[in-house]
Write a protein that holds these residues in place. Sequence first.
Motif, PDB file in Angstrom:
ATOM      1  N   ILE A   1       0.855  -1.188   0.000  1.00 26.52           N
ATOM      2  CA  ILE A   1       0.000   0.000   0.000  1.00 26.52           C
ATOM      3  C   ILE A   1       0.892   1.239   0.000  1.00 26.52           C
ATOM      4  N   ARG A   2       0.647   2.131  -0.950  1.00 31.59           N
ATOM      5  CA  ARG A   2       1.481   3.319  -1.102  1.00 31.59           C
ATOM      6  C   ARG A   2       0.847   4.514  -0.386  1.00 31.59           C
ATOM      7  N   THR A   3       1.707   5.343   0.194  1.00 31.69           N
ATOM      8  CA  THR A   3       1.244   6.516   0.930  1.00 31.69           C
ATOM      9  C   THR A   3       0.387   7.417   0.063  1.00 31.69           C
TER      10      THR A   3
ATOM     11  N   GLY B   1      10.828   0.128  -5.397  1.00 31.14           N
ATOM     12  CA  GLY B   1      10.584   0.672  -6.733  1.00 31.14           C
ATOM     13  C   GLY B   1      11.037   2.112  -6.756  1.00 31.14           C
ATOM     14  N   ASN B   2      10.155   3.015  -7.161  1.00 35.79           N
ATOM     15  CA  ASN B   2      10.467   4.447  -7.148  1.00 35.79           C
ATOM     16  C   ASN B   2       9.911   5.151  -5.919  1.00 35.79           C
ATOM     17  N   ASP B   3       9.302   4.373  -5.012  1.00 34.90           N
ATOM     18  CA  ASP B   3       8.680   4.965  -3.825  1.00 34.90           C
ATOM     19  C   ASP B   3       9.655   5.009  -2.649  1.00 34.90           C
ATOM     20  N   ILE B   4       9.451   6.018  -1.807  1.00 36.57           N
ATOM     21  CA  ILE B   4      10.194   6.118  -0.548  1.00 36.57           C
ATOM     22  C   ILE B   4       9.183   5.902   0.572  1.00 36.57           C
TER      23      ILE B   4
ATOM     24  N   ARG C   1      20.273   0.651   0.750  1.00 40.66           N
ATOM     25  CA  ARG C   1      19.860   2.056   0.686  1.00 40.66           C
ATOM     26  C   ARG C   1      20.355   2.725  -0.593  1.00 40.66           C
ATOM     27  N   VAL C   2      19.517   3.610  -1.092  1.00 42.20           N
ATOM     28  CA  VAL C   2      19.871   4.406  -2.262  1.00 42.20           C
ATOM     29  C   VAL C   2      19.850   5.867  -1.833  1.00 42.20           C
TER      30      VAL C   2
END
Length: 451
Positions: free
Chosen positions: A39-41, A405-408, A397-398
């Motif tokens: 689930i994305r914010t 994916g592209n989400d933080i 960590r990036v």
Amino acid sequence: METPAVPMPKDERERQILNNLTAIQDSLLLLKRDRTKYIRTQDVVVLHDQLIEQIRQVNEIRKGQQTEENRLDKVLESCLQLISLFFMTIGRTTEAPAAYALTSTIKRLLDHLTEARIFSGKDLTSISNTLDRLEGILKNTKKEHSPYLVELLANRESRCRSVLANLRKQLDQLDEPLQVIYERLISVMRSMSLANTKSKFSTSEVQKLKAKLQEINATQVDGKFVDAEGKEYRGSEQVSVLLGHCLRWSDIVLERKGVIPEGFKDKYNILIGIRNDLEKLSLTQAWSLRETDLYDFQRQLDKIDEARVDGNWLDPEGHPAELYVQRTLLYLIRRSYGYIYYLMNSSEPVSEALLPIYNQLQTLKRCLIEVKNSGGVGSVRELYPYSMKLNSIDNMRVDGKFMVGNDIPEGQGNVSELLAECFDLNYELRVAAEELEENENQSPAPQEDAS
């Protein structure tokens, strides 16, 4: 989703809002059921903002008016409950929306404690501490969230505190020595109810619990609890009545041996299933719980709880449940709400996307603390497995962030802080091991006996 049989709104504007809320509810339920991704914010926040706008419109329409509860209120309650659980799932547990589901569960627990008049000081202390925490959340996030939501939560919290204060007064009427006896009686009563709902009934277990009650009964003098000088304790009658209830319940349980009449078997089996599932979740919640799953359990419990007529259930022919059945079903409902309360309180301030990493670090931290408390390690080599695992997590960590994916995902600070604690523990153990090895290398070799 089933909606209770309540009237539709009469106001045309409320009917339009109901349609909007139903669409939001459908979106929330679809998001909840999707297990293919985390689930994305951003998905939750969009639906949260839409919901707050509908609340604003409702408040404007009803401003200064007394309105009877209608279907709009029921769907709104469902949406708020879901949004609250979603905020827990994405790790935003210290924000106002996350508090809503907890206030609902606390209200249920307090209503049941008031109805049963059987509760312990520990019950009240736990709820009081949770309400204090929720009050702090409302104060700290007041400026960040809708005033409509904050006011709603503040009112719910205030009502809970009022009920809690009334329950506390009942315990305060007991002299301190009686409070200890009272707590023992509550504990025995609950243990007996648990034994009564086990898959395999144990007569010996219930008999041992009954023996504890008889021990307490033997301390009375002429049916009263008195001090060393023979003076009756304040609250003696109240505790004596509770003791009588407990003894009668033990006799009923021993007589019935866990057998539920056919007319109430369906409800019993559903409640046993819910209780058992929640118990498993309470043992493995760090690894297996998605907080939004609690919504389905709550809906089932609410439906059964609210099906009572004058506080009791009716069988298919309309006959009320006898005392044994009523108490057994109520115990299962209250136990299940208790598990839901525990699971909500245990929700970590970390998104479910980061929970696998967070849980691994929690386990690593416990292991390192255990190693430290047991005297450390004999050589640096023994720390290699821990060091390798920590470095592998750190390398995920990036630019200092744990990405999915592209989400933080939410909870970056909590995970990074836990990782740093593990590195610190590992470093302390390595320094101690190096000093130990150095001291051993510097120690003179033992000389052989010249003789």
